[in-house]
Each structure stands twice: as C-alpha cells, then as structure tokens.
Design a protein around this motif. Sequence first.
Motif, short mmCIF file in Angstrom:
data_model
loop_
_atom_site.label_atom_id
_atom_site.label_comp_id
_atom_site.label_asym_id
_atom_site.label_seq_id
_atom_site.Cartn_x
_atom_site.Cartn_y
_atom_site.Cartn_z
N ARG A 188 -64.62 -40.47 -3.75
CA ARG A 188 -63.55 -39.52 -4.10
C ARG A 188 -63.49 -38.37 -3.10
O ARG A 188 -62.41 -37.90 -2.73
N VAL A 189 -64.66 -37.89 -2.66
CA VAL A 189 -64.72 -36.80 -1.67
C VAL A 189 -64.06 -37.25 -0.37
O VAL A 189 -63.29 -36.51 0.24
N MET A 190 -64.37 -38.48 0.07
CA MET A 190 -63.77 -39.02 1.30
C MET A 190 -62.24 -39.03 1.20
O MET A 190 -61.53 -38.62 2.13
N ARG A 191 -61.74 -39.49 0.07
CA ARG A 191 -60.28 -39.59 -0.11
C ARG A 191 -59.64 -38.19 -0.15
O ARG A 191 -58.57 -37.98 0.43
N PHE A 192 -60.29 -37.25 -0.81
CA PHE A 192 -59.77 -35.89 -0.87
C PHE A 192 -59.75 -35.27 0.54
O PHE A 192 -58.81 -34.55 0.90
N THR A 193 -60.80 -35.55 1.32
CA THR A 193 -60.88 -35.01 2.68
C THR A 193 -59.73 -35.54 3.54
O THR A 193 -59.18 -34.81 4.36
N ILE A 194 -59.37 -36.81 3.36
CA ILE A 194 -58.26 -37.39 4.13
C ILE A 194 -56.96 -36.63 3.83
O ILE A 194 -56.19 -36.31 4.74
N VAL A 195 -56.73 -36.33 2.56
CA VAL A 195 -55.52 -35.60 2.17
C VAL A 195 -55.51 -34.21 2.82
O VAL A 195 -54.49 -33.79 3.41
N CYS A 196 -56.63 -33.51 2.77
CA CYS A 196 -56.73 -32.16 3.37
C CYS A 196 -56.51 -32.21 4.88
O CYS A 196 -55.77 -31.38 5.43
N PHE A 197 -57.14 -33.18 5.55
CA PHE A 197 -57.01 -33.28 7.00
C PHE A 197 -55.57 -33.61 7.40
O PHE A 197 -55.05 -33.08 8.38
N THR A 198 -54.91 -34.45 6.61
CA THR A 198 -53.51 -34.79 6.89
C THR A 198 -52.62 -33.55 6.82
O THR A 198 -51.73 -33.37 7.67
N VAL A 199 -52.85 -32.70 5.84
CA VAL A 199 -52.06 -31.47 5.70
C VAL A 199 -52.28 -30.56 6.92
O VAL A 199 -51.33 -30.02 7.50
N ILE A 200 -53.54 -30.42 7.36
CA ILE A 200 -53.85 -29.57 8.53
C ILE A 200 -53.16 -30.12 9.78
O ILE A 200 -52.55 -29.39 10.56
#
Length: 503
Positions: free
Chosen positions: A366-378
């Motif tokens: 779940r942490v990996m998937r959340f990180t992908i969303v955050c990095f995409t926004v940046i």
Amino acid sequence: MLLWFVVAYLMVSVGIGLYAATRVHNTKDFAVAGRHLPLPVVTATVFATWFGAEAVFGASATFVKEGLGGVVADPFGSSMCLILAGIFFSRYLYKLNIITLGDFYRMRYNRTVEVITTLCIVASYLGWVSAQIKALGLIFNVVTEGAVDQSTGMILGAAIVLTYTTFGGMFSVAVLDFVQMIVSMGGLFYIATVMADKTGGVATVVGHASAAGKFEFFPPPDPWMWLTFLGAWVTMMLGSIPQQDVFQRITSAKSARIAVGGSILGASIYFCFCFVPMFIAYSATLIDPGQYLPLLQSDSPADFQRVLPLLVMQQTPLFAQVIFFGAVLSAIMSCSSATLLAPSVTFAENIVRGFYPNMTDHQFLRVMRFTIVCFTVIVLVFALNTNASIFKMVENAYKITLAGAFVPLIAGAMWRRSTTQGALAATFGGLLSWLLVEFMIGEESMVPPQLIGLGVSMLGMVAGSLLPQRVGHGPPKHDLHAVLHHHAAAETHHVSGHPHHHS
C-alpha cells in the motif's frame, strides 16, 4: 475518427495493465515481477526503458537541428549504458536477490549512504518522467486539433499511466512493454515507408542529410568542444547505470543469463530503431521545407517537438495517423509507467521502510502504491511549469546520479577496499562540486560540471577508503565483496539457468 481510435487504444492498454495486476500478490511481484520474466519480455522491457518521448520527439528534432553529434547522449550513450548495466547487474548484483539499488548501498555501506544515493536516484527521475508527460500532452493537443490544450493533455496522460501502474506494478509494465514494443516498432516502420514514398526513397533522404553535414559525429579538433561532447556521452552512458528502472527490468529476468542477454538485445534493437524517427523527422525538410524548417530551427521546444506529429497529421491518410499515434502512445506509455514505478519503489523501500521496519508485506504494498500517486503529482506540477525541451530534460536528468551515485555503486561491487567513509566522501564531494560549478559558473564552465563532479567523486572514494577510518565507517563486517565475487564466479560454472538466491 482519429481521436476515437486513440481513446480505444488507451482503453485497451489500461485493460491489459489492469488484467496483469491480478498477478500481483506481494511486493516482490509488484517491484520486480516476481523475477519470472523470459528473454523476449526482458528484451522488450529493456527496449522500452529508453524508447519514449525523447527518442520519438526529442532526439529526432535534435538530429535535424544539430546532426549526429547532437544526439551523442541518446541513442549512443543510452544504448551503451544498457549493455554495461546488463553485464554489471547480472554479474554482480542479480544473485543478491534485492529489489532496489538502495538495498545494495545499505548492505555494502550503511543506512546514511543508502538514503543519500536513493534521494539522488529519485530526484533524477523528475526530469525524465516529466519529459514523457509533456509528450503525452503534446499528442492529445495535436490529435484533438487544439480542442484539448497541452496542459490538460498532460493531466489526462498522467492519470491514464498512473491507473495501471499503481495497480499492477512491474507485472503490468512488463506485459504492456511487450505488446507496446511490437505496436511502436511496426507503426513507426510503416510511417517511415510512407515518408520514403513521398520523398523519393530512403537514398534521397539519406543523401540530402549527408550533403547537409548531418552525419558528422565528432566535433572539430578543439579540446573544449571535445569535453562538452564527451560530457554529454558520459552523462547518459554512466549516469544512467545507477537507475532503478534499468535495474528493475534486468533483475526481473528469471536467470542471470537471461538478464544479460535481454539487456544486450534490447539495447541493440533500441540503438538501431532510434534512427527511424530521425529519418521521419528529416523527411519533413524535403516534403515541405517552407512549413517545417522554421519550426525545426526554432529555439522554442514547443515548436520543433511538434514537427513529427504535424507532419503525420498533414501528410498521411487516416490509417497511417492511427498507426503513428498508436505507436507513439505505446512507446511513451511503456516508458513513463516504468519511470513512475522505479523511483516510487525505491523511495518506499529505502526511505520509508527504514522508519517503519515492522510493516507487513500488505502494508508495504500500500505504501508503494501511495508513493506512486504522490510522485506522479510532483512530476505533473514540474512538467506543467518547465519550458525545457524533452531532449534536454532527459539529458539533464542523469547529472545528479553521475556525480552522486555512480562511483559508490561501481566501487562497492568491484573494489574490495572501498569503505563507507569512501562512499560518503564520493557522494558528498561529487554532488557539492557539481552543484557549485553548475550554479556558480554554469554554461561558461570549460569542463562540463557533471564531469567535475564525477572526478571529485572518484577522488573522494579513493582518498576516503585509504585514509584512516572513523569508527563504523570502515569495510563492512560481513564481506559482501567476497559474496559478490563468489556469485560472479559461480555464474561462470552455472549451467542450469536457475538462480541460487542469497539474502
């Protein structure tokens, strides 16, 4: 009609990616596809590592403006990187059974080196992924004939890639890479034959480019021009080796032999195929020089990057347009999905997990998937607010890893006497010297700043490792170097092709 074909293609791609996501059961499946990939899929994923926006739009436009010497970084440097990385990773790191490069830095040195080099690797992806998102925005803008502006197109493109990458991880990426490699190669070959018919044949285009001096590769005999030339080559060739997406693709193979074979095959196909978009772009100067030459000679990236899609929209029938945009979307989506996945997995594994070591596998996924969303926004925010060309964004991305992460990686695997103190000196020395020259002298520097950073990093590693060691900064207590060489020697005698895992 073209727009509906593009929408249908995108929906099919997302569907394939989401179907592949049903194979993801744990973090290893998500990060390295469970290390089960066969040779054809590894070859396709290695090819797709690089074949994206910069190869189709960036390098092709740069070739028309500057000739072969202008594209020394890509495809010349990038294809050599894939070959060197394949040999290095499969020989030294594959058998360690790790899922990120940061894991190696921690095992070989310590947690501090792991965090600093991981941050370098993650930061280097900002420009690379932004280049892919900008290209998706450009495609949506051209296909809708301006109805969707480039910024909206970038948001739409990022959302589509994010969807299947977040759910499927490396499994979705690998399956789509295989499909999209076939589509992109077939589509661009077809467009090249259409352009050859319009210009009087391949020989006519090649002859015209040769007469215009576009095949002059090496710079004039001026030492400073040669340093700039070598700086561009080395930055892409060596600075891209400590990259998680390259490492992920190569170590997703089901054996070390397939890992090295897939990387060499993928790199060779990539190098040869990069000249197809260059041929198509150069054809524009013969088909309608009055319209396309001013765009190609413009200093604005927004102008010269539009030449290829405009050429296809204006000079080819609907069927060819569908093939072209399907091919280009394939290339860019496969490239951007992997380059979103790689830094996100690295950040989650090597930064977040260190603070929460007792997470269950399900929580970590779940942490990996959340990180992908955050990095995409940046990445999206960065892409929306930069005016750099796609080619320059990619070329600049690897200066940070060349200066800060390359030397500790190579020395850690190949030099027994390298120490944690040496790695810290190499990382800090390389980064600080590069940043000082880059921001204080900039383009006026006679030696490319990233080469100065690389030189200081090498000196830091040697001096830091050979000088008296601070407590805890000497060689690792367990001799990881001996383990690496044991595995490398074992691979030479290994005939079954099945990896012996070491943890």
